[in-house]
Design a protein around this motif. Structure first.
Motif, PDB file in Angstrom:
ATOM      1  N   GLY A   1      61.510  22.822  32.338  1.00  0.00           N
ATOM      2  CA  GLY A   1      60.063  22.795  32.135  1.00  0.00           C
ATOM      3  C   GLY A   1      59.536  21.483  31.566  1.00  0.00           C
ATOM      4  N   GLU A   2      60.414  20.514  31.380  1.00  0.00           N
ATOM      5  CA  GLU A   2      60.019  19.263  30.732  1.00  0.00           C
ATOM      6  C   GLU A   2      58.972  18.498  31.530  1.00  0.00           C
ATOM      7  OE1 GLU A   2      60.235  16.770  27.438  1.00  0.00           O
ATOM      8  OE2 GLU A   2      61.351  18.605  27.740  1.00  0.00           O
TER       9      GLU A   2
ATOM     10  N   LYS B   1      53.419  16.440  32.487  1.00  0.00           N
ATOM     11  CA  LYS B   1      52.273  16.473  33.407  1.00  0.00           C
ATOM     12  C   LYS B   1      51.010  16.926  32.688  1.00  0.00           C
ATOM     13  CE  LYS B   1      50.657  18.621  37.642  1.00  0.00           C
ATOM     14  NZ  LYS B   1      50.970  19.568  38.711  1.00  0.00           N
ATOM     15  N   HIS B   2      51.129  17.940  31.853  1.00  0.00           N
ATOM     16  CA  HIS B   2      49.967  18.511  31.174  1.00  0.00           C
ATOM     17  C   HIS B   2      49.764  17.944  29.774  1.00  0.00           C
ATOM     18  CE1 HIS B   2      49.312  21.213  34.476  1.00  0.00           C
ATOM     19  NE2 HIS B   2      50.579  21.587  34.423  1.00  0.00           N
ATOM     20  N   LYS B   3      50.575  16.967  29.416  1.00  0.00           N
ATOM     21  CA  LYS B   3      50.467  16.260  28.129  1.00  0.00           C
ATOM     22  C   LYS B   3      50.530  17.196  26.923  1.00  0.00           C
ATOM     23  CE  LYS B   3      49.975  12.340  30.211  1.00  0.00           C
ATOM     24  NZ  LYS B   3      51.175  11.625  30.528  1.00  0.00           N
ATOM     25  N   THR B   4      51.372  18.197  27.010  1.00  0.00           N
ATOM     26  CA  THR B   4      51.582  19.072  25.859  1.00  0.00           C
ATOM     27  C   THR B   4      52.604  18.421  24.933  1.00  0.00           C
ATOM     28  OG1 THR B   4      53.324  20.308  26.989  1.00  0.00           O
ATOM     29  CG2 THR B   4      51.080  21.161  27.174  1.00  0.00           C
ATOM     30  N   SER B   5      52.593  18.803  23.683  1.00  0.00           N
ATOM     31  CA  SER B   5      53.499  18.184  22.726  1.00  0.00           C
ATOM     32  C   SER B   5      54.929  18.669  22.938  1.00  0.00           C
ATOM     33  CB  SER B   5      53.062  18.493  21.301  1.00  0.00           C
ATOM     34  OG  SER B   5      53.140  19.877  21.072  1.00  0.00           O
TER      35      SER B   5
END
Length: 82
Positions: A12-13, A18-22
């Motif tokens: 899932g990295e 892609k979604h700029k999550t932390s």
């Protein structure tokens, strides 16, 4: 003989990027390689955790080489062993 760091990505990295999550934790490995400078072929390799230094990996790498080692070239991390 040299080594480089590799970032290990889980399934899932790429979505996190892609979604700029932390990201809570990054996983790194160290790839140690030995080359035959005449043929350009990789003659030995080792993938370790990032806390394993070059000198620690050297005996295992040299055990993988078929035949004698006529010339050994490496960066300064190996200098204490020669």
């Amino acid at each position: 003989m040299d080594s480089t760091g590799l970032k290990v990505l889980d399934a899932g990295e790429w979505l996190k990027e892609k979604h700029k999550t932390s990201r809570k934790q990054r996983s790194w490995r160290k790839l140690h390689l030995g080359l035959d400078l005449v043929s350009g072929e990789i003659v030995c390799s080792d993938l370790t955790t990032d806390d394993v230094g070059d000198p620690t990996s050297l005996p295992y790498l040299l055990d993988q080489v078929d035949g004698p080692v006529d010339l050994f070239m490496a960066d300064g991390a190996y200098g204490l062993l020669c």
